[in-house]
Design an enzyme around this catalytic site. Structure first.
Site, PDB file in Angstrom:
ATOM      1  N   TYR A   5      21.801  33.295  39.737  1.00  0.00           N
ATOM      2  CA  TYR A   5      22.102  32.197  40.213  1.00  0.00           C
ATOM      3  C   TYR A   5      20.962  31.068  39.774  1.00  0.00           C
ATOM      4  CZ  TYR A   5      24.684  29.432  43.814  1.00  0.00           C
ATOM      5  OH  TYR A   5      25.370  28.737  44.814  1.00  0.00           O
ATOM      6  N   TYR A  43      28.122  26.784  32.358  1.00  0.00           N
ATOM      7  CA  TYR A  43      29.294  27.564  32.419  1.00  0.00           C
ATOM      8  C   TYR A  43      30.351  27.123  33.603  1.00  0.00           C
ATOM      9  CZ  TYR A  43      32.070  31.448  34.556  1.00  0.00           C
ATOM     10  OH  TYR A  43      33.167  32.264  35.360  1.00  0.00           O
TER      11      TYR A  43
END
Ligand SMILES: [Zn+2]
Lengths: 146, 387
Positions: free
Chosen positions: B285, B333
């Site tokens: 993350y 992304y």
């Protein structure tokens, strides 16, 4: 001040009211456990270390160190800052950590240092609420190159 | 006497993984539609029908009631644990527990968030008398960039970590994004670009911070036995771990280490029996550049304080010896606000060798790791093509 303050204003709960009553008197009070003898913050009626209910409010000096900090360039909506401002994690001499603003120093990373000594000042934001803020204890101040 | 967690190793597999039809800025889609598209696509991926789902796990603004209603599902097991963006990684552990207990057989873990466009997003509920509003918000905190920065500052102070080292993460991640047609930001990036981008919250520049997008993602978990009968190559869950330590960042136990990550990681490695050297791909993350760096330290890929050196020289970029965030991450992304599900989707795709130009050669074992709140919670998962 008073009616014109546009930032978030704390609304005390029964367990936090003594903290806000004290800051209104320009005193910093936190809680201390009668069983394990440790101070703690934020206000709670049970010690978070040992879960004892034998806890008491104590006035503290408001001296501590700047444990860490950021310089926020994007004030949230309504927050009364007009430029970058410093948000710090202050570690009081009693060992507790609290968030606050660091005032009395330009918001410049060269002028701030982790572990620099700080002391409490009080800012009355409304008739009811006074925020504890912290300023560098200037005699110990040494700018650093970063 | 604690339970023997190692017996859970390999007991379940991920058999479906997919995003919503589109990712990015989607003002024409509600958050629940993003859930639905991702679920539809994950079911198709698994070769399962909606009626096969008997458990639903979700988190975020949409409650665990909203998704079954919208999808027309009647789950007999419901998981709504909400500890922020890593919740979906932790849901895999909870699904594994429920499946092993015989309470369900096919679990849907779903995420949908209109993080940018804010279409049909229920409002957050933070009262004026909440602890946050009393002890943090009055100081002008403005979302995660403020709180995540405290650890970055202290890490720089303690270990000499530099802004250039933080920027290495953003640059390497962008190189992966350039290889992923679904990634939102794909233009080349240099370390100077990161350092010259405008300051958001010192020490974070704009390009140290994740995207803000709309997207959905879903994964389907079932028993290893059931997985054998499905069309997809199972991705076995070898180890999981979770931990939470605080809500307000000011109450974080340490500002140079990340206790929740370390605890979750130790448990996942212990359950899996896997060693750090066995990991082929890492999906961490990356809400901010410092976050995967701390994951590297706390999960044992380098020593405390050494993540700056670890990520230097584009080691985590395509061609580097530590492929990390191979989809382009939350930095390039997609990042809806709760990125965790996308670490799982990319790990599954890498292990199934579906990644085209960004495929990591011989990827057999992957690690997923996430944060929730402001360093508040962490979840770790190790997955593999082998049981
Ligand atoms: Zn105590």
């Amino acid at each position: 001040m008073a009616d014109t303050y546009t930032g978030p204003v704390p609304k005390p709960t029964p367990e936090t009211q003594p903290f806000w009553d004290a800051t209104k008197q320009h005193t910093l009070k936190i809680q201390r456990c009668g069983d394990c003898a440790r101070h703690y913050f934020y206000p709670r009626p049970l010690c978070p270390h040992c879960l004892s209910r034998n806890v008491a409010w104590v006035a503290v000096s408001g001296r501590g160190k700047l444990h860490s900090f950021v310089i926020n360039h994007r004030a949230p909506r309504g927050f009364p800052a007009t430029g970058p401002f410093v948000i710090g994690i202050v570690e009081l001499d009693e060992g507790v950590k609290m968030m606050s603003n660091i005032v009395g120093v330009e918001p410049d990373p060269m002028l701030l240092r982790c572990d620099m000594p700080v002391e409490v000042v009080f800012e009355d934001i409304t008739d009811e609420i006074t925020l504890p803020k912290f300023k560098p204890v200037t005699p110990s101040f040494k700018p650093v190159t970063r | 006497m604690s339970a023997d967690i190692t017996k859970l190793r390999g007991s379940v597999a991920i058999v479906g993984a997919a995003e919503s039809d589109e990712l990015g800025r989607l003002p024409h889609k509600s958050s629940l539609q993003l859930h639905m598209e991702a679920t539809h696509n994950a079911l198709a991926d698994a070769g399962l029908k909606k009626s096969d789902i008997d458990a639903v796990f979700t988190s975020g603004r949409n409650m665990a009631n909203d998704v079954p209603e919208y999808l027309g599902i009647r789950p007999r097991f419901i998981g709504g644990t909400q500890v922020g963006g890593c919740s979906f990684i932790l849901h895999v552990e909870h699904a594994m527990a429920a499946i092993n207990a015989g309470l369900c057989e096919v679990a849907l873990i779903t995420h949908g968030e209109s993080g940018y466009s804010r279409i049909a997003m229920p409002a957050p509920r933070w009262g004026d008398d909440s602890t946050n509003n009393q002890f943090e918000l009055p100081y002008g905190t403005s979302g995660p960039a403020t709180g995540y920065g405290f650890l970055a500052t202290r890490h720089m102070h303690t270990y000499g970590t530099t802004s250039e080292q933080l920027a290495e993460v953003a640059v390497a991640t962008r190189k992966w994004a350039a290889l992923n047609p679904k990634a939102f930001a794909r233009d080349p990036l240099t370390i100077d670009d990161v350092l010259n981008s405008r300051m958001i919250c010192w020490p974070f520049h704009l390009l140290d911070c994740c995207l803000v997008t709309d997207a959905g993602g879903a994964v389907i978990v079932t028993s290893a036995e059931r997985a054998r009968d499905l069309k997809t190559k199972p991705v076995y869950v070898l180890g999981t771990g979770e931990c939470a330590t605080h809500m307000m960042v000011s109450q974080m136990p340490s500002f140079v280490s990340w206790d929740a990550a370390r605890i979750s990681g130790e448990r996942a490695f212990r359950m899996s029996g896997v060693k750090q050297a066995d990991i082929d791909v890492a999906e961490f993350y990356d809400a901010f550049t410092i976050v995967p760096m701390l994951a590297l330290e706390e999960l044992g890929f380098c020593k405390p304080g050494e993540s700056g050196a670890f990520v230097s020289g584009q080691r985590t970029a395509p061609g580097g010896d530590f492929p990390m965030n191979t989809n382009g991450g939350g930095l390039s992304y997609t990042h809806t606000g709760m990125y965790g599900i996308f670490t799982i989707i990319e790990a599954v795709r890498q292990l199934r060798v579906e990644c085209g130009p960004r495929q990591v050669a011989n990827a057999k074992t992957a690690i997923c790791h996430g944060t929730g709140g402001t360093w508040s919670a962490a979840a770790t998962m190790i997955v593999s093509t082998e049981r």
